[in-house]
Design a protein around this motif. Structure first.
Motif, PDB file in Angstrom:
ATOM      1  N   MET A   1       9.139   1.507  -3.065  1.00 11.54           N
ATOM      2  CA  MET A   1       9.151   2.851  -2.483  1.00 11.54           C
ATOM      3  C   MET A   1       7.993   2.971  -1.495  1.00 11.54           C
ATOM      4  O   MET A   1       6.897   2.460  -1.750  1.00 11.54           O
ATOM      5  CB  MET A   1       9.022   3.905  -3.590  1.00 11.54           C
ATOM      6  CG  MET A   1       9.107   5.331  -3.095  1.00 11.54           C
ATOM      7  SD  MET A   1       9.116   6.519  -4.468  1.00 11.54           S
ATOM      8  CE  MET A   1       9.351   8.021  -3.540  1.00 11.54           C
ATOM      9  N   LYS A   2       8.230   3.655  -0.404  1.00  8.77           N
ATOM     10  CA  LYS A   2       7.177   3.846   0.587  1.00  8.77           C
ATOM     11  C   LYS A   2       7.434   5.122   1.374  1.00  8.77           C
ATOM     12  O   LYS A   2       8.570   5.625   1.421  1.00  8.77           O
ATOM     13  CB  LYS A   2       7.098   2.652   1.527  1.00  8.77           C
ATOM     14  CG  LYS A   2       8.388   2.335   2.265  1.00  8.77           C
ATOM     15  CD  LYS A   2       8.242   1.063   3.081  1.00  8.77           C
ATOM     16  CE  LYS A   2       9.545   0.709   3.790  1.00  8.77           C
ATOM     17  NZ  LYS A   2       9.423  -0.543   4.585  1.00  8.77           N
ATOM     18  N   GLY A   3       6.374   5.630   1.994  1.00  3.72           N
ATOM     19  CA  GLY A   3       6.518   6.846   2.785  1.00  3.72           C
ATOM     20  C   GLY A   3       5.168   7.484   3.045  1.00  3.72           C
ATOM     21  O   GLY A   3       4.119   7.023   2.563  1.00  3.72           O
ATOM     22  N   TRP A   4       5.213   8.544   3.829  1.00  2.00           N
ATOM     23  CA  TRP A   4       3.998   9.257   4.204  1.00  2.00           C
ATOM     24  C   TRP A   4       3.638  10.312   3.166  1.00  2.00           C
ATOM     25  O   TRP A   4       4.486  11.044   2.676  1.00  2.00           O
ATOM     26  CB  TRP A   4       4.164   9.923   5.566  1.00  2.00           C
ATOM     27  CG  TRP A   4       4.219   8.945   6.710  1.00  2.00           C
ATOM     28  CD1 TRP A   4       5.326   8.438   7.313  1.00  2.00           C
ATOM     29  CD2 TRP A   4       3.103   8.356   7.379  1.00  2.00           C
ATOM     30  NE1 TRP A   4       4.987   7.579   8.317  1.00  2.00           N
ATOM     31  CE2 TRP A   4       3.620   7.503   8.394  1.00  2.00           C
ATOM     32  CE3 TRP A   4       1.712   8.462   7.237  1.00  2.00           C
ATOM     33  CZ2 TRP A   4       2.808   6.765   9.238  1.00  2.00           C
ATOM     34  CZ3 TRP A   4       0.895   7.730   8.092  1.00  2.00           C
ATOM     35  CH2 TRP A   4       1.437   6.893   9.071  1.00  2.00           C
ATOM     36  N   LEU A   5       2.341  10.350   2.811  1.00  3.32           N
ATOM     37  CA  LEU A   5       1.782  11.369   1.931  1.00  3.32           C
ATOM     38  C   LEU A   5       0.447  11.824   2.514  1.00  3.32           C
ATOM     39  O   LEU A   5      -0.180  11.100   3.292  1.00  3.32           O
ATOM     40  CB  LEU A   5       1.555  10.814   0.511  1.00  3.32           C
ATOM     41  CG  LEU A   5       2.777  10.363  -0.295  1.00  3.32           C
ATOM     42  CD1 LEU A   5       2.334   9.611  -1.543  1.00  3.32           C
ATOM     43  CD2 LEU A   5       3.652  11.555  -0.666  1.00  3.32           C
ATOM     44  N   LYS A   6       0.031  12.996   2.108  1.00  4.41           N
ATOM     45  CA  LYS A   6      -1.303  13.459   2.467  1.00  4.41           C
ATOM     46  C   LYS A   6      -2.234  13.234   1.279  1.00  4.41           C
ATOM     47  O   LYS A   6      -1.871  13.524   0.142  1.00  4.41           O
ATOM     48  CB  LYS A   6      -1.277  14.930   2.861  1.00  4.41           C
ATOM     49  CG  LYS A   6      -0.585  15.185   4.182  1.00  4.41           C
ATOM     50  CD  LYS A   6      -0.638  16.657   4.570  1.00  4.41           C
ATOM     51  CE  LYS A   6       0.031  16.891   5.912  1.00  4.41           C
ATOM     52  NZ  LYS A   6      -0.001  18.332   6.307  1.00  4.41           N
ATOM     53  N   ALA A  22       2.702   2.576   0.133  1.00  4.76           N
ATOM     54  CA  ALA A  22       3.740   1.599  -0.224  1.00  4.76           C
ATOM     55  C   ALA A  22       3.495   1.133  -1.655  1.00  4.76           C
ATOM     56  O   ALA A  22       2.405   0.623  -1.972  1.00  4.76           O
ATOM     57  CB  ALA A  22       3.728   0.416   0.733  1.00  4.76           C
ATOM     58  N   LEU A  23       4.496   1.323  -2.484  1.00  3.21           N
ATOM     59  CA  LEU A  23       4.407   0.911  -3.888  1.00  3.21           C
ATOM     60  C   LEU A  23       5.015  -0.472  -4.043  1.00  3.21           C
ATOM     61  O   LEU A  23       6.192  -0.683  -3.754  1.00  3.21           O
ATOM     62  CB  LEU A  23       5.151   1.909  -4.781  1.00  3.21           C
ATOM     63  CG  LEU A  23       5.344   1.505  -6.246  1.00  3.21           C
ATOM     64  CD1 LEU A  23       4.006   1.325  -6.950  1.00  3.21           C
ATOM     65  CD2 LEU A  23       6.215   2.536  -6.963  1.00  3.21           C
ATOM     66  N   ARG A  29       0.997  -1.945  -7.962  1.00  2.00           N
ATOM     67  CA  ARG A  29      -0.068  -1.561  -7.033  1.00  2.00           C
ATOM     68  C   ARG A  29       0.474  -0.603  -5.985  1.00  2.00           C
ATOM     69  O   ARG A  29       1.584  -0.799  -5.478  1.00  2.00           O
ATOM     70  CB  ARG A  29      -0.661  -2.793  -6.348  1.00  2.00           C
ATOM     71  CG  ARG A  29      -1.556  -3.642  -7.246  1.00  2.00           C
ATOM     72  CD  ARG A  29      -2.180  -4.780  -6.465  1.00  2.00           C
ATOM     73  NE  ARG A  29      -3.150  -5.528  -7.259  1.00  2.00           N
ATOM     74  CZ  ARG A  29      -3.902  -6.526  -6.799  1.00  2.00           C
ATOM     75  NH1 ARG A  29      -3.779  -6.890  -5.523  1.00  2.00           N
ATOM     76  NH2 ARG A  29      -4.752  -7.147  -7.584  1.00  2.00           N
ATOM     77  N   LEU A  30      -0.322   0.411  -5.692  1.00  2.00           N
ATOM     78  CA  LEU A  30       0.028   1.392  -4.666  1.00  2.00           C
ATOM     79  C   LEU A  30      -0.949   1.230  -3.504  1.00  2.00           C
ATOM     80  O   LEU A  30      -2.127   1.564  -3.611  1.00  2.00           O
ATOM     81  CB  LEU A  30      -0.047   2.818  -5.229  1.00  2.00           C
ATOM     82  CG  LEU A  30       0.261   3.947  -4.239  1.00  2.00           C
ATOM     83  CD1 LEU A  30       1.703   3.853  -3.744  1.00  2.00           C
ATOM     84  CD2 LEU A  30      -0.002   5.308  -4.877  1.00  2.00           C
ATOM     85  N   ASP A  42      -6.869   0.415   1.254  1.00  4.11           N
ATOM     86  CA  ASP A  42      -7.207   0.115  -0.139  1.00  4.11           C
ATOM     87  C   ASP A  42      -5.923   0.171  -0.959  1.00  4.11           C
ATOM     88  O   ASP A  42      -4.842   0.421  -0.422  1.00  4.11           O
ATOM     89  CB  ASP A  42      -8.234   1.119  -0.669  1.00  4.11           C
ATOM     90  CG  ASP A  42      -9.028   0.579  -1.856  1.00  4.11           C
ATOM     91  OD1 ASP A  42      -8.665  -0.501  -2.363  1.00  4.11           O
ATOM     92  OD2 ASP A  42      -9.983   1.258  -2.273  1.00  4.11           O
ATOM     93  N   PHE A  43      -6.051  -0.044  -2.243  1.00  5.26           N
ATOM     94  CA  PHE A  43      -4.895   0.085  -3.131  1.00  5.26           C
ATOM     95  C   PHE A  43      -5.352   0.656  -4.470  1.00  5.26           C
ATOM     96  O   PHE A  43      -6.534   0.576  -4.845  1.00  5.26           O
ATOM     97  CB  PHE A  43      -4.175  -1.254  -3.335  1.00  5.26           C
ATOM     98  CG  PHE A  43      -4.968  -2.274  -4.110  1.00  5.26           C
ATOM     99  CD1 PHE A  43      -4.901  -2.332  -5.500  1.00  5.26           C
ATOM    100  CD2 PHE A  43      -5.788  -3.185  -3.442  1.00  5.26           C
ATOM    101  CE1 PHE A  43      -5.623  -3.279  -6.208  1.00  5.26           C
ATOM    102  CE2 PHE A  43      -6.516  -4.131  -4.150  1.00  5.26           C
ATOM    103  CZ  PHE A  43      -6.431  -4.178  -5.531  1.00  5.26           C
ATOM    104  N   ILE A  44      -4.392   1.246  -5.170  1.00  5.69           N
ATOM    105  CA  ILE A  44      -4.628   1.776  -6.514  1.00  5.69           C
ATOM    106  C   ILE A  44      -3.907   0.866  -7.497  1.00  5.69           C
ATOM    107  O   ILE A  44      -2.692   0.686  -7.403  1.00  5.69           O
ATOM    108  CB  ILE A  44      -4.101   3.212  -6.653  1.00  5.69           C
ATOM    109  CG1 ILE A  44      -4.748   4.118  -5.596  1.00  5.69           C
ATOM    110  CG2 ILE A  44      -4.361   3.754  -8.053  1.00  5.69           C
ATOM    111  CD1 ILE A  44      -4.136   5.505  -5.544  1.00  5.69           C
TER     112      ILE A  44
END
Length: 203
Positions: A1-6, A22-23, A29-30, A42-44
């Motif tokens: 899954m991917k897309g724009w977020l604030k 992008a997940l 990892r996000l 970075d990533f979460i």
């Protein structure tokens, strides 16, 4: 899954930075980027995440959700409540190792291939795939002929079924020879009283 977020700025929660997320589902990892196609900022790591929840669970129109990691909290905003719910669901499923619909279809296809069944197209009805269904029916019939049926296992196979009626119908014939002659049923004399035959056991 991917897309724009604030994404809320960690130093100023009133400031929102638009980021592309992008997940990587299986990697848990996000990643987030300043622009799509750039190197990630970075990533979460979802393994270290404590909770992924809507910021206001009681609201049906809220678009903010929170990713809580040890020592930090990420506040993200989607364009709609439905998109926010989709992100929360997908992130939690990735964290918990739940298979996506696409992964379940691939697992099913692999199982069908492993047992010799032709793959079924899930986007088409069964009536539109007669050749596939016929091939699978033949393969399934061949597999079942190798495995003994329940009746065969429970009665010891064909020999057990042939032996069963003769033993049930004539128990005296099945008596071991070491017990001597079979004992006859009691008979009646002329007066109607019961008369027992001589008792012979062991010869």
């Amino acid at each position: 899954m991917k897309g724009w977020l604030k994404k809320a700025s960690p130093s100023n929660f009133k400031k929102w930075d638009k980021r592309f997320f992008a997940l990587l589902y299986e990697d848990k990892r996000l990643y987030y980027y300043k622009k799509e196609g750039d190197k990630p900022i970075d990533f979460i790591d979802l393994v270290d995440v404590e909770a992924i929840v809507a910021k206001d669970p009681s609201s049906t129109t809220a678009t903010d959700f929170v990713i809580r990691v040890i020592g930090r909290e990420y506040v993200l905003r989607a364009e709609s409540a439905s998109v926010m719910n989709d992100w929360v669901t997908r992130l939690n499923n990735s964290k918990n190792g739940v298979l996506t619909p696409e992964q379940r279809k691939e697992r099913a296809r692999q199982r069908q291939t492993a047992i010799g069944l032709a793959p079924i197209d899930p986007t088409r009805s069964f009536q539109d795939q007669p050749a596939v269904l016929e091939a699978n029916a033949v393969a399934a019939k061949g597999a079942s002929s190798v495995e003994p049926s329940f009746s065969q296992r429970s009665t010891g196979g064909a020999r057990g079924r042939q032996r069963g009626p003769s033993m049930m119908g004539n128990n005296r014939q099945a008596r071991p020879q070491s017990l001597g002659a079979p004992l006859p049923y009691p008979s009646a004399d002329a007066n109607g009283s019961a008369r027992r035959a001589p008792h012979t056991v062991g010869g």
